[in-house]
Design a protein around this motif. Structure first.
Motif, short mmCIF file in Angstrom:
data_model
loop_
_atom_site.label_atom_id
_atom_site.label_comp_id
_atom_site.label_asym_id
_atom_site.label_seq_id
_atom_site.Cartn_x
_atom_site.Cartn_y
_atom_site.Cartn_z
N ASP A 116 3.13 -58.44 64.50
CA ASP A 116 3.68 -58.24 63.44
C ASP A 116 4.87 -57.12 63.56
N ALA A 117 5.88 -57.38 62.77
CA ALA A 117 7.06 -56.60 63.15
C ALA A 117 6.81 -54.99 62.81
N VAL A 118 6.04 -54.64 61.94
CA VAL A 118 5.66 -53.48 61.39
C VAL A 118 5.12 -52.64 62.38
N ILE A 119 3.97 -53.45 62.80
CA ILE A 119 3.10 -52.79 64.11
C ILE A 119 3.76 -52.51 65.32
N ALA A 120 4.62 -53.70 65.56
CA ALA A 120 5.63 -53.37 66.87
C ALA A 120 6.56 -51.99 66.43
N ALA A 121 6.98 -51.98 65.35
CA ALA A 121 7.97 -50.83 65.10
C ALA A 121 7.09 -49.68 65.07
N ALA A 122 5.95 -49.46 64.66
CA ALA A 122 5.32 -48.42 64.69
C ALA A 122 4.87 -47.86 66.16
N ILE A 123 4.83 -48.85 66.93
CA ILE A 123 4.42 -48.46 68.39
C ILE A 123 5.93 -48.06 69.13
N LEU A 124 6.81 -48.55 68.83
CA LEU A 124 8.09 -48.37 69.53
C LEU A 124 8.43 -46.85 68.86
N ALA A 125 8.52 -46.57 67.51
CA ALA A 125 8.79 -45.36 66.99
C ALA A 125 7.77 -44.20 67.66
N PHE A 126 6.43 -44.27 67.98
CA PHE A 126 5.78 -43.47 68.55
C PHE A 126 6.23 -43.27 69.93
N GLY A 127 6.56 -44.25 70.68
CA GLY A 127 7.15 -44.13 71.95
C GLY A 127 8.33 -43.46 72.09
N PHE A 128 9.10 -43.66 70.97
CA PHE A 128 10.33 -42.78 71.07
C PHE A 128 10.45 -41.43 70.78
N VAL A 129 9.60 -41.08 69.56
CA VAL A 129 9.04 -39.61 69.12
C VAL A 129 8.54 -38.96 70.44
N TYR A 130 7.75 -39.53 71.21
CA TYR A 130 7.22 -38.95 72.36
C TYR A 130 8.07 -38.46 73.33
N ILE A 131 8.81 -39.58 73.63
CA ILE A 131 10.04 -39.21 75.02
C ILE A 131 11.19 -38.47 74.26
N HIS A 132 11.41 -38.50 72.97
CA HIS A 132 12.50 -37.67 72.72
C HIS A 132 12.19 -36.06 72.74
N PRO A 133 13.21 -35.33 73.38
CA PRO A 133 13.08 -33.94 73.51
C PRO A 133 12.95 -33.01 72.56
N PHE A 134 13.72 -33.29 71.27
CA PHE A 134 14.07 -32.31 70.33
C PHE A 134 13.10 -32.57 68.98
N GLU A 135 12.29 -31.37 68.59
CA GLU A 135 11.01 -31.73 67.52
C GLU A 135 11.82 -32.05 66.29
N GLU A 136 12.85 -31.24 65.71
CA GLU A 136 13.58 -31.56 64.55
C GLU A 136 14.30 -33.28 64.18
#
Length: 75
Positions: free
Chosen positions: A33-53
């Motif tokens: 499902d596209a929404v599930i895939a997007a949520a997984i990718l978003a979590f990964g991006f937020v995790y590796i992104h170095p800036f909190e805000e």
């Protein structure tokens, strides 16, 4: 109760984490499902992104502008 601080990936892990996100997007994400895939990718991006805000805003913007995003698919 104290809130946790922002925790991101170690810089030396970034190449393999980004490679993993790309691999996920190219194969497994295409079969779910596209929404599930997007949520997984978003979590990964937020995790590796170095800036909190800005991590969440950038992830949401990236997902919503993707041509494969669920919001861009006809109903």
């Amino acid at each position: 109760m104290p809130l946790p601080d922002h925790v991101s990936a170690r810089h030396e892990d970034l190449p393999s984490l980004v490679t993993g996100m790309i691999a996920f997007d190219r194969k497994p994400a295409q079969n779910m499902d596209a929404v599930i895939a997007a949520a997984i990718l978003a979590f990964g991006f937020v995790y590796i992104h170095p800036f909190e805000e800005t991590a969440a805003c950038t992830a949401i913007s990236s997902i919503m502008s993707s041509p494969n995003a669920a919001i861009n698919q006809p109903a």
